[in-house]
Design an enzyme around this catalytic site. Structure first.
Site, short mmCIF file in Angstrom:
data_model
loop_
_atom_site.label_atom_id
_atom_site.label_comp_id
_atom_site.label_asym_id
_atom_site.label_seq_id
_atom_site.Cartn_x
_atom_site.Cartn_y
_atom_site.Cartn_z
N VAL A 176 -1.86 7.72 7.47
CA VAL A 176 -3.02 7.04 6.86
C VAL A 176 -3.86 6.33 7.93
CG1 VAL A 176 -3.64 5.12 5.31
CG2 VAL A 176 -1.79 6.64 4.71
N ASP A 177 -3.16 5.67 8.85
CA ASP A 177 -3.81 4.90 9.91
C ASP A 177 -4.78 5.80 10.69
OD1 ASP A 177 -2.31 2.58 12.36
OD2 ASP A 177 -4.32 2.71 11.50
N ASP B 167 -6.96 11.40 -1.36
CA ASP B 167 -7.11 10.96 0.03
C ASP B 167 -7.73 9.57 0.01
OD1 ASP B 167 -8.94 12.38 2.88
OD2 ASP B 167 -8.06 10.41 2.55
N TYR C 167 7.51 5.41 8.48
CA TYR C 167 8.43 4.26 8.47
C TYR C 167 9.67 4.50 7.62
CZ TYR C 167 5.52 1.13 11.28
OH TYR C 167 4.82 0.54 12.31
N THR D 235 6.33 4.72 3.42
CA THR D 235 7.12 5.87 2.95
C THR D 235 6.89 7.13 3.78
OG1 THR D 235 5.41 6.51 1.35
CG2 THR D 235 7.14 5.02 0.57
#
Ligand code: APR
Length: 191
Positions: free
Chosen positions: A46-47, A23, A134, A131
């Site tokens: 992730v954002d 992570d 997007y 990946t």
């Protein structure tokens, strides 16, 4: 070596490339890279994880930045994250048969590394940009990502550690397969 696949390599005898499963929000590297969108106002994946872990001050700072072009990156502080900095990189949304996406993906990695070098950071952690939401095919993206950071690591002594933090075993193995190919071509040296 995980099984018989590599997890490390060295560029120019001085820059270490590392592939781990994990992570990115818990990485204590000087900077972690966010797979952001051009608004820099947060999102999912992730954002979302980085903004949740950093706390609301991160959004307060990114709001001031006026967004970020695809293929570019901007740096903020890390706030509650173990990492001192977050580098918000905007990868391309994958378009089949559009040759421009590889250039933009490479640029997102290179611009992140340039910011780290400018700040004289020693270590940086990347997710697998573009990946997820997007839609960039994993094997192609891993090849663009690793080629870009290997080329950069040959020319720059800092950051001295470039880590890829891959969210599960199958993503890690894809990156390991690509790294194995580059080691076999002697584009990078075994660690
Ligand atoms: N640590 C490491 N990797 C992670 C984590 C995490 N905590 N969470 C997700 N990932 C992985 C995903 O499994 C994928 O391999 O990060 C990679 C990138 O996926 P996304 O986060 O969906 O990013 P991307 O494909 O670049 O799409 C960016 O998604 O979250 C929104 O705001 C973001 O609009 C932007 C778009």
């Amino acid at each position: 070596m995980q099984g018989n696949l590599p997890t490390r390599a060295i560029m120019n005898g001085q820059v270490a490339l590392e592939l781990i499963e994990g992570d990115i929000t818990v990485q204590a590297t000087d900077a972690i890279v966010n797979a952001a969108n051009s608004s820099l106002l947060g999102g999912g994946g992730v954002d979302g994880a980085i903004h949740r872990a950093a706390g609301p001050d991160l959004l307060r700072e990114t709001r001031q930045l006026g967004g970020c072009q695809t293929g570019d990156a901007k740096m903020t502080r890390g706030y509650k994250l173990p990492a001192r900095y977050v580098i918000h990189a905007v990868g391309p949304i994958y378009q089949y048969a559009d040759p421009g996406v590889a250039t933009l993906l490479a640029s997102a990695y290179r611009r992140s590394l340039e910011l780290a070098t400018e700040q004289q950071l020693n270590s940086i952690a990347f997710p697998s940009i573009s990946t997820g939401a997007y839609g960039y095919p994993l094997a192609e993206a891993a090849s663009v990502a690793l080629r870009t950071v290997i080329e950069y690591g040959r020319e720059h002594a800092r950051p001295a550690l470039i880590r890829f933090v891959l969210f599960n075993q199958s993503i890690l193995q894809e990156y390991q397969q690509v790294l194995l190919g580059f080691l076999q071509k002697n584009w990078v040296d075994p660690a």
